[in-house]
Design an enzyme around this catalytic site. Structure first.
Site, PDB file in Angstrom:
ATOM      1  CB  SER A  60     -20.623  58.148  10.757  1.00 37.54           C
ATOM      2  OG  SER A  60     -20.767  57.597  12.033  1.00 37.54           O
ATOM      3  CG  ASP A  90     -24.799  51.167  10.855  1.00 34.74           C
ATOM      4  OD1 ASP A  90     -24.044  50.928  11.811  1.00 34.74           O
ATOM      5  OD2 ASP A  90     -24.790  52.254  10.243  1.00 34.74           O
ATOM      6  CG  HIS A 144     -21.187  52.883  10.873  1.00 34.18           C
ATOM      7  ND1 HIS A 144     -22.410  53.505  10.824  1.00 34.18           N
ATOM      8  CD2 HIS A 144     -20.290  53.873  11.141  1.00 34.18           C
ATOM      9  CE1 HIS A 144     -22.272  54.797  11.072  1.00 34.18           C
ATOM     10  NE2 HIS A 144     -20.993  55.046  11.255  1.00 34.18           N
TER      11      HIS A 144
END
Length: 614
Positions: A483, A558, A590
């Protein structure tokens, strides 16, 4: 990441490499009031039910208009979309109109469409619309309704035009008469605590205003004192650190109850008999979290053990705190802390045991790139460590707001992947750079309008520290993150291409103009007002610099760092003649949620480093 609660953020940060910042949380679909009424969200419509009787609060719910769900992409401490009044007779709820928001075309490769006979009517993948407002683009509009369970009528707060405004931290007065909401402008530099009449929705006035030349980030609703409903507490960083302030009911400041260079993390509850507020903070240790009480005179008291990272909650009778915690030497301990006598009773305990197949973990500080600020690091040595050998090292990085990696929790927050790689002969290193959480506003805002720039400078200071260690092979340095950490990994690989030989970037932000409005604009402003910052931090412009082996991994659906990020970077690399690797988890978001996918992901990351770094 938004504040899905500081505790949850810490659990994710310490136990998993898969940090989800700014991600859409699981929607709150059920909310039960004190009197037995239950609020349900079904297919974006809101219902209230009691004793088997269901009442429709809305009927026009759709992908474009949603009721009772979390809004503003779960930023500003928002975790749900329904808020019962203390009596349970009134229900405040969010209504979000996102019909004007751009639709991101997610794809379902296993649609399982059925005809009337129950047979599959199509084997072709189908589009799944995801309303995704990117930085600088048109955002959604939110309003707040109040449903009366007795009259079955709904009114809306008269907050004015909701365009480019955020409504958050909803709270009720103890008598159900008023509702309070923090309203934030789109620039996120001006916040107002506003009072409304709950009977007709009229705006009563502004109680508190807060301004900052960079951003204001409200994360906690006001809470009235249970022994004096004419006063409430308010958490703010207006002096540079998150602290508790006491106000009267019309917004007059009475006193600041906590102060110092530490952060109050959350309010646990109240102990009316002694007029005490129970809260958590890192006053005891910068990388710890402890339980405290504070009186209205500002006198603070540490409750329970001074060590570790604590997850407290009030007991059902309100007479004690049930405190579950861990530390580098305590695997798990559960205590009951009496609020009358402060006596601690151990309910359960599990000490950390010695294991010959377990790595040595070191924690310390180095100076940030500014030469002044102390940064905490965690160093995990290989199992069977020999100081006379040279080892490959992998830097695990997150680096963004609302998370930190090094803590006084079990094994100093070491992740399972660290353990697995240490057993395979790697040194694992992690550094909490400037911009990460719980260090105050200046520490966090040093990255404003140029995400990744100062953070990378600090990470390179960590690299210099590693190179000073005689057992580190500086020709075999890797980097990995997810991330924001995926963004940092790719940034480091393309900004310092001669430092890192191998990188694995998961779910990375590649260009902040592709990221969502609320989170992205808080830290970067808009692409229109900060073109230099967006250009400077875009990894599309750095794709040409890639030299080492870089693996990009992302979930095929995602909703947080949408696939456009990774695919755009791959395109830029092709155009510039550089050669990253790509791996996709079809159907995943995600984070890789299933045990099968998580196990596969860990194996895939380790395999990549084994192939190209070991």
């Amino acid at each position: 990441m938004n504040h899905k609660s500081i505790i949850i953020a810490m659990v994710i940060a310490c136990q998993s490499p898969f940090i989800a910042f700014g991600a859409r949380a699981q929607q709150q679909v059920t909310d039960t009031a004190t009197n037995g009424y239950v609020a349900h969200v079904v297919n974006h419509n809101l219902y209230v039910e009691k004793d088997g009787k269901r009442i429709s609060v809305s009927t026009d719910g759709s992908v474009d208009v949603v009721y009772g769900e979390s809004v503003h992409r779960d930023e500003f401490g928002i975790e749900k979309g329904t808020f019962w009044s203390p009596s349970g007779l009134l229900l405040a709820f969010y209504r979000m109109d996102q019909s004007m928001v751009s639709t991101y075309p997610q794809v379902n490769i296993s649609p399982a469409l059925k005809n009337e006979q129950g047979e599959s009517s199509s084997r072709c993948a189908v589009l799944v619309p995801d309303k995704y407002p990117m930085a600088g683009e048109t955002s959604h509009k939110v309003t707040v309704g109040i449903f009366d369970t007795q009259t079955h009528k709904t009114i809306y707060l008269q907050a004015g035009d909701p365009t480019d405004r955020y409504f958050t931290n909803i709270a009720w007065s103890p008598d159900d008469k008023y509702i309070y909401m923090i309203e934030l402008n789109r620039n996120q530099n001006h916040a107002e605590l506003v009072q409304y009449d709950a009977t007709d929705g009229k705006r009563m006035g502004v109680l508190i205003t807060e301004d900052n030349d960079k951003y204001v980030e409200p994360l906690h609703p006001i809470r009235f004192l249970p022994w004096d409903s004419s006063k409430f507490i308010y958490l703010t960083r207006k002096d540079g650190f998150m602290h508790i302030y006491l106000y009267n009911k019309v917004g007059g400041l009475i006193s600041q109850l906590t102060q110092g260079e530490f952060e109050v993390m959350d309010i646990v509850g109240f102990y009316p008999k002694k007029k005490q507020i129970i809260y958590t903070s890192n006053e005891q240790n910068t990388i710890g979290c402890n339980v405290y009480s504070v009186g209205l005179n500002g006198k603070r008291r540490l409750l329970g053990d001074a060590d570790g990272w604590h997850y407290p909650k009030m007991s059902k009778d309100g007479e004690s705190v049930i405190d579950q915690w861990s530390s580098p030497t305590v695997m798990m301990k559960k205590d009951s802390i009496s609020l009358a006598s402060f006596r601690v009773t151990t309910l359960d305990s599990m000490e950390t045991t010695t294991n010959p197949n377990f790595p040595e973990i070191k924690v310390g500080t180095i100076k940030a790139a500014d030469g002044v600020t102390d940064l905490y690091y965690r160093l995990v040595l290989p199992v069977g460590f020999d100081p006379n050998k040279k080892y490959p090292v992998v830097v695990y990085v997150y680096g963004g707001p609302h998370a930190h990696m090094v803590s006084l929790s079990r094994y100093y927050g070491m992740r399972n992947l660290d353990l697995l790689m240490a057993r395979k002969g790697y040194v694992m290193f992690c550094l909490d750079n400037r911009g990460s959480e719980h260090r105050g506003l200046d520490f966090e805002q040093s990255t404003f309008r140029q995400l990744g720039v100062e953070e990378m400078k600090d990470q390179i200071k960590g690299v210099e520290f590693l190179k000073s260690l005689p057992y580190i092979d500086e020709t075999r340095m890797g980097v990995h993150g997810w991330s924001f950490g995926g963004f940092m990994t790719t940034s480091l690989m393309t900004t310092y291409p001669d430092v890192f030989k191998v990188g694995v970037a998961g779910g990375p932000v590649i260009d902040w103009k592709y990221y969502e409005v609320m989170y992205g604009e808080r830290y970067m402003d808009t692409p229109q007002t900060n073109p230099e910052g967006y250009a400077k931090t875009s990894l599309l412009n750095k794709a040409k610099n890639l030299k080492g082996r870089l693996l990009i991994i992302y979930g095929g659906n995602d909703p947080t760092c949408v696939p456009q990020h990774s695919l755009s970077f791959i395109r830029a690399c092709i155009d510039n003649g550089t050669h990253p690797d790509l791996f996709i988890y079809p159907g995943d978001g995600h984070n890789m949620q299933t045990p099968t996918d998580r196990k596969h992901l860990e194996e895939h990351i380790i395999r990549y480093f084994d192939d190209f770094l070991k």
